[in-house]
Motif scaffolding. Structure first.
Motif: not given
Length: 906
Positions: A797, A806, A809-810, A813, A829, A832, A835, A837
């Protein structure tokens, strides 16, 4: 109920209501445990009698601790359980065998305490399945050690069995026996003034001066027994016109003195009858009368004792109050006591009850007697065969005192010391070893005495004060028993590792001592050489030896090497080996009921599960740990609980646990606790994004190279220092992790790769992050894989690669949320959101299941039967069944196969 017991319940409305509530709860299917505490005569026994009366429609079993019987393993427990043994065949076979062997009903492998405890728990549950069960234990302070430990264990595990377990325990100040600490209690005080006066007036046959009445009430503190008994010593003149001077001494002693004076007024044969009854611990009427006939005492001697309201000569024989027994016992001269024991020894059937016969013969002996000493030693062997180590120690100690030959006396004293140590009662060991060393010990016996003394010291002071005594013992054993010397030196290494920064020379002294020992090819010997190399040449040089030691660990290996094996696995970064070793140890301990192994294995296992990301399982094991740690230390459990809290990211409870570790480390000289506390503090603050605080904690932890912990701390320091903008602080930690990478395990390689990504050239960072995630994934290190993906996503990022960020990070998370790494999930979170999202903050839904229900549900979902779940969680199978019914209702499922899906969906 006797009239005097009824009178002593005057003014006890609060206590009586508490007992009525207890009975209502049991009737409604809930188990209740209660410890009635108070001084002698305050009314505990009267309340137990009322409880038995009110529970009359149900099953009621009772037993009482007797000081004279406290050396007999399971004696009180066996009396309590005897009426329930008709249900024994409903228990799992291994528990049936444990109880039969413990009670001397059959021969077999000596059972461990935990297995006997589970069997008693199951026996109570099976009995209560027919109708509620009320178990009453009077004079609990006099229980034999095994009965006390097992009943306390059962009391902590009763849940939904419709069982009441009520203890009455004599205390002087409200502080009870350590074994019953934490159980619900009710402390009985003296009666209020008005009730005390009413009770006193009802006991007096003549009027009493008001000032005298006030003084009696004041001096007795409203104690019911004292109010009934002390005025008996006052003449009519004293009662009418004045009190004969102030009483002195403890109240119980004054009441006992009153009983003793009453005994002294009785005929000689009646006093002898009372004395024989006092030293016969179980109230066996036929045995009592047989012994009395041998002394030439007839039944006419009984009438005066019963008329004096001191004893009831029924079946069984019962003293009015335990203070009567102690008054008779303490008031007798030595010759009379020996005569009473001698008659009971002669009256006891040697084939049916050899141990009590030996015990009476021992107390009847005028001086040393080899025949009696040998008989006591055989009793010790029988006690050990039943798992009664404390009883064996008591028999051996008495045998040593009666042994005429100095060499044999020393041998038995040495054996008694070893038995006390095996029973986890180290306080008696130094005196017994001193006695043994007065006799001629051969060099090997002398060396083993030194080893026992060191182990006893280590049991009470496992860190700082334990290292040198163990090293001295190893040196004495070296020319005589090399294997024992290596094992003792390995124990010294363990103590030095726990002492840590509080004894910085401890490891070097242990290594120097180990260098003088001949090398051994047994697993303990290989671990010893590995630790020497680790200490003198550094961790990387020790990796091949540690790996060799792990490979040599057979599946049937003696679990004495549990701690070095587990530590070797973690030092190498081999999580799968750590999981395998701890899993085997827990299974072994549960199967055999070995509490000493389980108390260590559970927290070790919990820590390994924590790093695997299996937080729920780790929490379940830590919930078991308090029950398993009753007879063991809790340092390892503190570490695992703090690490779990830190990775969950719950700041307040984590800091509380970490602070408790730090205080305990300072108090007990356990520097390893301080090192682990610093590491846990750094992990917590890294998760919360408090990088300066994390760096400070990691630096503090890294001031000393704790085995295992130094790698973890170095990894935390690299992340904290780089994120805090202090790359120069991270550089030395990166070098240490590069050395760890030479172990070649996924954990070590992953940690090295993350450090390189954080501190190395930007062009190499992406590849190193990916490599690290791959290493951690292959190694099953869910916690570190999630953390790595989070770091990688943050790195992406910052380089405006939002789409790539993303994805990482998803993944971070999702994984962190699923594991319960709340702080790291929140970090992911927020990243994200940065970014672009949209991610909703995770809001935990309503808690449907209790912690206990959730543990049972997870185990049931794996297909385990109720008996196995109960054994794992220290619950009866019937309690497991009761909880499962609630689980099914709450989750809306009808079978175990549906539980996993329902839990995942919730």
């Amino acid at each position: 109920m006797p009239h005097h017991a009824t009178r002593r319940l005057l003014g006890r409305s609060r206590e009586l209501e508490a007992l009525e509530q207890l009975l209502r709860d049991v009737r409604d299917g809930r188990s209740r445990v209660l410890v009635l505490r108070g001084e002698a005569g305050v009314g505990k026994s009267a309340l137990l009698a009322r409880l038995a009366e009110r529970a009359a429609p149900w099953q009621t079993v009772s037993a009482a601790g007797v000081e004279a019987e406290s050396d007999f393993a399971y004696s009180a427990l066996q009396r309590l359980c005897a009426p329930l043994l008709c249900h024994l065949d409903r228990l799992p076979p291994v528990q049936q065998e444990a109880l039969r062997v413990a009670f001397g009903l059959s021969a077999g492998h000596p059972p461990e305490m935990l297995l006997v405890g589970l069997a008693v728990l199951g026996l109570f549950a099976e009995a209560a399945a027919e109708s509620p069960l009320v178990c009453l234990v009077d004079d609990a302070q006099c229980l034999d050690l095994m009965s006390q430990r097992i009943l306390a264990f059962v009391g902590r595990r009763l849940d939904a069995e419709s069982v009441a377990l009520v203890f009455a325990e004599r205390t002087a100040d409200g502080e009870g026996t350590e074994g019953f600490a934490g159980l619900p209690d009710l402390t009985l005080r003296g009666l209020a003034d008005a009730d005390a006066r009413a009770l006193l007036d009802g006991a007096l046959a003549a009027p009493v001066d008001a000032r005298v009445r006030d003084r009696i009430v004041a001096e007795t503190g409203g104690n019911p027994l004292a109010l009934l008994e002390l005025p008996r010593d006052l003449s009519p003149v004293e009662l009418a016109f004045g009190f004969a001077g102030p009483g002195t001494g403890p109240l119980a002693s004054r009441v006992e003195d009153g009983f003793r004076r009453r005994v002294e007024t009785l005929p000689a044969d009646t006093r002898a009858l009372l004395l024989v009854a006092a030293v016969e611990p179980v109230g066996d009427a036929p045995l009592l009368w047989h012994a009395l006939r041998l002394l030439g005492i007839g039944v006419e001697a009984a009438s005066a004792a019963e008329a004096a309201d001191l004893i009831s000569l029924g079946a069984p024989v019962r003293f009015r109050h335990p203070l009567v027994r102690s008054a008779v016992w303490r008031g007798a001269d030595a010759a009379s006591l020996r005569a009473a024991h001698g008659a009971l020894a002669e009256a006891t059937d040697a084939g049916r009850d050899p141990d009590r016969r030996a015990w009476h013969r021992a107390h009847a002996a005028v001086g040393p007697d080899e025949e009696v000493a040998a008989e006591l030693e055989r009793s010790a062997d029988r006690a050990l065969a039943r798992g009664g180590r404390a009883a064996a120690a008591a028999f051996l100690e008495r045998a040593a005192a009666l042994t005429p030959d100095p060499k044999e006396r020393a041998r038995r004293a040495l054996a008694a010391a070893a038995a006390h140590l095996a029973a986890a009662v180290p306080a008696r060991v130094p005196d017994l070893l001193a006695a043994a060393e007065l006799g001629p010990l051969d060099p090997l016996q002398s060396a083993h005495a030194s080893r026992l003394r060191a182990k006893a010291s280590a049991m009470t002071d496992p860190g700082l004060g334990a290292v040198q005594p163990l090293l001295d013992a190893a040196a004495r054993l070296m020319p005589l028993d090399r294997a024992a010397a290596r094992e003792t030196c390995l124990a010294a290494f363990g103590a030095a590792i726990w002492a840590g920064r509080h004894d910085e020379s401890g490891l070097r002294r242990a290594a120097a001592a180990a260098r003088t020992l001949p090398p051994g090819d047994e697993t303990a010997g290989v671990f010893l050489r590995a630790l020497v190399t680790w200490t003198e040449d550094g961790p990387a040089a020790a990796f091949p030896l540690l790996a060799r030691a792990l490979r040599s660990l057979s599946r049937d290996e003696d679990l004495a090497v549990l701690w070095p094996a587990a530590n070797a696995a973690v030092e190498l970064g081999d999580l799968q080996a750590w999981l395998d070793i701890t899993g085997r140890a827990v299974r072994f301990a549960r199967t055999t009921g070995t509490l000493s192994v389980l108390s260590t294995a559970l927290p070790y296992r919990a820590a390994s599960l924590c790093y695997a990301g299996r937080f729920a399982e780790a929490r379940d094991l830590l919930a078991e740990a308090p029950a398993a740690a009753d007879a063991a230390g809790v340092a390892t459990g503190m570490v695992s609980a703090a690490l779990l809290s830190a990775y969950q990211g719950r700041e307040r409870p984590a800091l509380e646990r970490i602070g408790a570790m730090e205080r305990e480390g300072e108090r007990r000289g356990l520097g390893r606790l301080n090192g682990m506390a610093a590491c846990a503090r750094a992990a917590l603050h890294n998760g919360l994004g408090n990088y300066a605080a994390a760096m400070e904690a990691a630096l503090r932890g890294g001031e000393y190279r704790d085995l295992v912990v130094h790698h973890w701390t170095s990894a935390e320091l690299v992340e904290a220092a780089t994120r805090a903008g202090r790359p120069e602080v991270a550089a030395p930690a990166r070098e240490r992790l590069a050395d760890w990478g030479r172990a070649g395990t996924p954990w070590a390689l992953g940690a090295q790769a993350v450090a390189d990504a954080l501190t190395g050239a930007p062009a190499q960072a992406e590849d190193r992050y990916r490599e690290a995630a791959d290493h951690f994934g292959r190694g099953g290190l869910g916690v570190f894989e999630a953390r790595t993906r989070l770091l990688y996503g943050e790195w992406l990022r910052r380089r405006n690669r939002r789409s790539d960020a993303r994805a990482e990070l998803r993944a971070a998370h999702t994984a962190a949320s699923a594991m319960g790494m709340e702080a790291y999930a929140e970090r992911a979170r927020r990243e994200l959101l940065a970014t672009g999202e949209t991610v909703r903050a995770r809001t935990p839904g309503p808690t449907v299941l209790t912690a206990q229900e959730a543990r049972i549900a997870r185990l049931a979902a794996t297909g385990r039967p109720n008996a196995e779940i109960g054994a794992q969680l220290f619950l009866s199978p019937r309690t497991v069944e009761w909880h499962l019914r609630k689980v099914f209702t709450k989750l809306g499922v009808s079978s175990r196969r549906e539980i996993e899906g329902a839990l995942a969906g919730g």
